[in-house]
Design a protein around this motif. Structure first.
Motif, mmCIF file in Angstrom:
data_model
loop_
_atom_site.group_PDB
_atom_site.id
_atom_site.type_symbol
_atom_site.label_atom_id
_atom_site.label_comp_id
_atom_site.label_asym_id
_atom_site.label_seq_id
_atom_site.Cartn_x
_atom_site.Cartn_y
_atom_site.Cartn_z
ATOM 1 N N GLY A 20 0.819 -1.204 0.000
ATOM 2 C CA GLY A 20 0.000 0.000 0.000
ATOM 3 C C GLY A 20 0.852 1.253 0.000
ATOM 4 N N LEU A 21 0.188 2.402 0.007
ATOM 5 C CA LEU A 21 0.868 3.691 0.053
ATOM 6 C C LEU A 21 0.264 4.537 1.160
ATOM 7 C CD1 LEU A 21 2.830 5.820 -1.100
ATOM 8 C CD2 LEU A 21 1.009 6.507 -2.690
ATOM 9 N N GLY A 22 1.061 4.826 2.182
ATOM 10 C CA GLY A 22 0.628 5.744 3.224
ATOM 11 C C GLY A 22 0.818 7.173 2.761
ATOM 12 N N CYS A 23 -0.245 7.961 2.826
ATOM 13 C CA CYS A 23 -0.218 9.309 2.240
ATOM 14 C C CYS A 23 0.015 10.422 3.265
ATOM 15 C CB CYS A 23 -1.520 9.561 1.489
ATOM 16 S SG CYS A 23 -1.795 8.415 0.114
ATOM 17 N N MET A 24 0.127 10.082 4.537
ATOM 18 C CA MET A 24 0.231 11.088 5.593
ATOM 19 C C MET A 24 1.346 12.094 5.346
ATOM 20 S SD MET A 24 0.857 10.490 9.701
ATOM 21 C CE MET A 24 2.588 10.044 9.511
ATOM 22 N N GLY A 25 2.535 11.624 4.982
ATOM 23 C CA GLY A 25 3.687 12.505 4.837
ATOM 24 C C GLY A 25 3.569 13.517 3.715
ATOM 25 N N MET A 26 2.582 13.359 2.840
ATOM 26 C CA MET A 26 2.379 14.329 1.769
ATOM 27 C C MET A 26 1.837 15.641 2.304
ATOM 28 S SD MET A 26 0.666 11.796 -1.062
ATOM 29 C CE MET A 26 1.412 10.216 -1.474
ATOM 30 N N SER A 27 1.206 15.573 3.470
ATOM 31 C CA SER A 27 0.685 16.784 4.101
ATOM 32 C C SER A 27 1.678 17.266 5.155
ATOM 33 C CB SER A 27 -0.701 16.493 4.676
ATOM 34 O OG SER A 27 -1.572 16.092 3.625
ATOM 35 N N ASP A 28 1.232 17.887 6.236
ATOM 36 C CA ASP A 28 2.173 18.608 7.091
ATOM 37 C C ASP A 28 2.600 17.863 8.349
ATOM 38 O OD1 ASP A 28 -0.169 18.723 8.475
ATOM 39 O OD2 ASP A 28 -0.112 20.870 8.859
ATOM 40 N N VAL A 29 2.441 16.547 8.399
ATOM 41 C CA VAL A 29 2.826 15.806 9.598
ATOM 42 C C VAL A 29 4.337 15.657 9.688
ATOM 43 C CG1 VAL A 29 2.520 13.662 10.886
ATOM 44 C CG2 VAL A 29 0.613 14.602 9.568
ATOM 45 N N TYR A 30 4.968 15.367 8.553
ATOM 46 C CA TYR A 30 6.427 15.250 8.490
ATOM 47 C C TYR A 30 7.008 16.497 7.823
ATOM 48 C CZ TYR A 30 6.143 10.237 9.680
ATOM 49 O OH TYR A 30 5.926 9.028 10.305
ATOM 50 N N GLY A 31 6.878 17.626 8.497
ATOM 51 C CA GLY A 31 7.374 18.878 7.934
ATOM 52 C C GLY A 31 6.322 19.542 7.064
ATOM 53 N N PRO A 32 6.718 20.575 6.311
ATOM 54 C CA PRO A 32 5.766 21.343 5.494
ATOM 55 C C PRO A 32 5.087 20.472 4.445
ATOM 56 C CG PRO A 32 7.895 22.465 5.647
ATOM 57 C CD PRO A 32 8.092 21.090 6.203
ATOM 58 N N VAL A 51 0.303 -0.147 -7.150
ATOM 59 C CA VAL A 51 0.110 0.148 -5.726
ATOM 60 C C VAL A 51 -1.235 0.856 -5.610
ATOM 61 C CG1 VAL A 51 1.022 1.309 -3.673
ATOM 62 C CG2 VAL A 51 2.588 0.343 -5.358
ATOM 63 N N THR A 52 -2.281 0.084 -5.394
ATOM 64 C CA THR A 52 -3.639 0.629 -5.501
ATOM 65 C C THR A 52 -4.337 0.822 -4.160
ATOM 66 O OG1 THR A 52 -4.538 -1.607 -5.760
ATOM 67 C CG2 THR A 52 -3.942 -0.420 -7.780
#
Length: 341
Positions: A20-32, A51-52
């Motif tokens: 799978g693909l975790g999308c959290m880091g695309m937003s502001d949790v891991y920096g800007p 990877v669906t």
């Protein structure tokens, strides 16, 4: 190119990509937050590569991660993938609050559907367990959402074995999301066996130790301002020197196997069984391709034993989260018999 197989997640009918693909880091949790066009391109590339199974939550941002996925998935892409999101954590004024009451569950689901620009969520998790009310109350409302067609399958995240059992008795749980990696193995004692007994799929988040098993202390020492990991005990100076040893041992074994440390760590999770789907996050296409490559890394019984010997329960120093942050360790809820609405 590695062909990514589909696997059955749980015993209720859901099929997802084995990675799978975790999308959290695309937003502001891991920096800007990362540039939106780049992240949409990454999401499309992931789906085109097989990877669906995409994972998000209403608290990531908050809300901005779901909005991002809504934009990425509306262009004829939605039917090609399996979408998982979560409810249950509100982040306000620098504090986290956990909610599981029926009114909140329904409102959160409706809001997520709108942000994601979809009429149905494939897998809907309770992100954290509200310990103020019986789990049966929350599950009762989630069951109604299934019956109404707003969600297809139900999941729990960071839930204890007893909470999983009680929830599963109300409506079958398809998946439990938990942190599982070479540096987080505590779930193997109780939670993994419970899931397997009940036919519940396992979704492993942070399978690369929040990036530590990819780059080691170098990553921890160069975190961006505002990166959530700066507050986590395992990334503090007093624990880094010990944790460096685990990374160095993984790196040495990876060199022998002809793969990267992150591929080896991810392969270890894949080799736990066909009922386990890791969801590593990334914001770079090259890292995504590297993660896909982990599916080709074959580990022998001896390889697994060697890895597990260097990654014993006490190999990592520092707790997973800061004090007071809700995890499965404190997720038991009051008995239903005590409930007075």
């Amino acid at each position: 190119m590695v062909k990514i197989p589909k696997v059955k997640l749980g015993s209720q009918g859901l099929e997802v990509s084995a990675l799978g693909l975790g999308c959290m880091g695309m937003s502001d949790v891991y920096g800007p937050p990362k540039p939106e066009p780049d992240m949409i391109n990454l999401i499309h590339h992931a789906i085109d590569s097989g990877v669906t199974f995409l994972d998000t939550s209403d608290v990531y941002g908050p809300h901005t991660n779901e909005l991002l996925l809504g934009k990425a998935l509306k262009e004829g892409v939605r039917g090609k993938m399996e979408l998982a999101t979560k409810f249950g954590i509100k982040y306000e004024n620098g504090n986290y609050e956990v909610y599981g009451d029926p009114t909140y569950v329904r409102a959160a689901c409706e809001a997520s559907l709108k942000r994601l620009q979809t009429d149905c969520i494939d897998l809907y998790y309770q992100h954290r367990i509200d310990t103020r009310l019986p789990i049966e109350i929350t599950m009762g409302e989630m069951k109604k959402l299934v019956e109404e067609g707003k969600i297809k399958y139900i999941g729990l995240s960071e839930a204890s074995a007893s909470t999983i059992r009680r929830a599963h008795a109300v409506h079958p749980i398809t998946a439990v999301q938990l942190e599982w990696s070479l540096w987080s193995r505590d779930v193997e004692q109780d939670i993994i066996p419970t899931c397997r007994e009940l036919g519940i799929g396992i979704v492993a988040y942070s399978p690369l130790g929040r990036g530590f098993l990819s780059l080691g202390p170098q990553m921890a020492e160069n975190l961006a301002d505002g990166d959530f990991r700066q507050s986590l005990p395992r990334f503090q100076v007093e624990n880094l020197e010990n944790n460096r040893k685990l990374y160095e041992r993984v790196t040495a074994i990876a060199a022998k196997k002809g793969c990267t440390p992150s591929q080896l760590a991810l392969a270890w999770v894949h080799h736990q069984g066909n009922d386990v789907v890791p969801i590593p996050g990334t914001t770079k296409i090259e890292n995504l391709q590297q993660n896909i490559g982990a599916l080709s890394v074959k580990l022998t019984t001896e390889d697994m034993a060697e890895l597990e010997s260097i990654a014993s329960d006490d190999a990592t120093k520092g707790d997973r989260y800061m004090d007071g942050f809700p995890t499965y360790l404190k997720s038991d809820t009051p008995p239903l018999s005590s409930w007075k609405p």
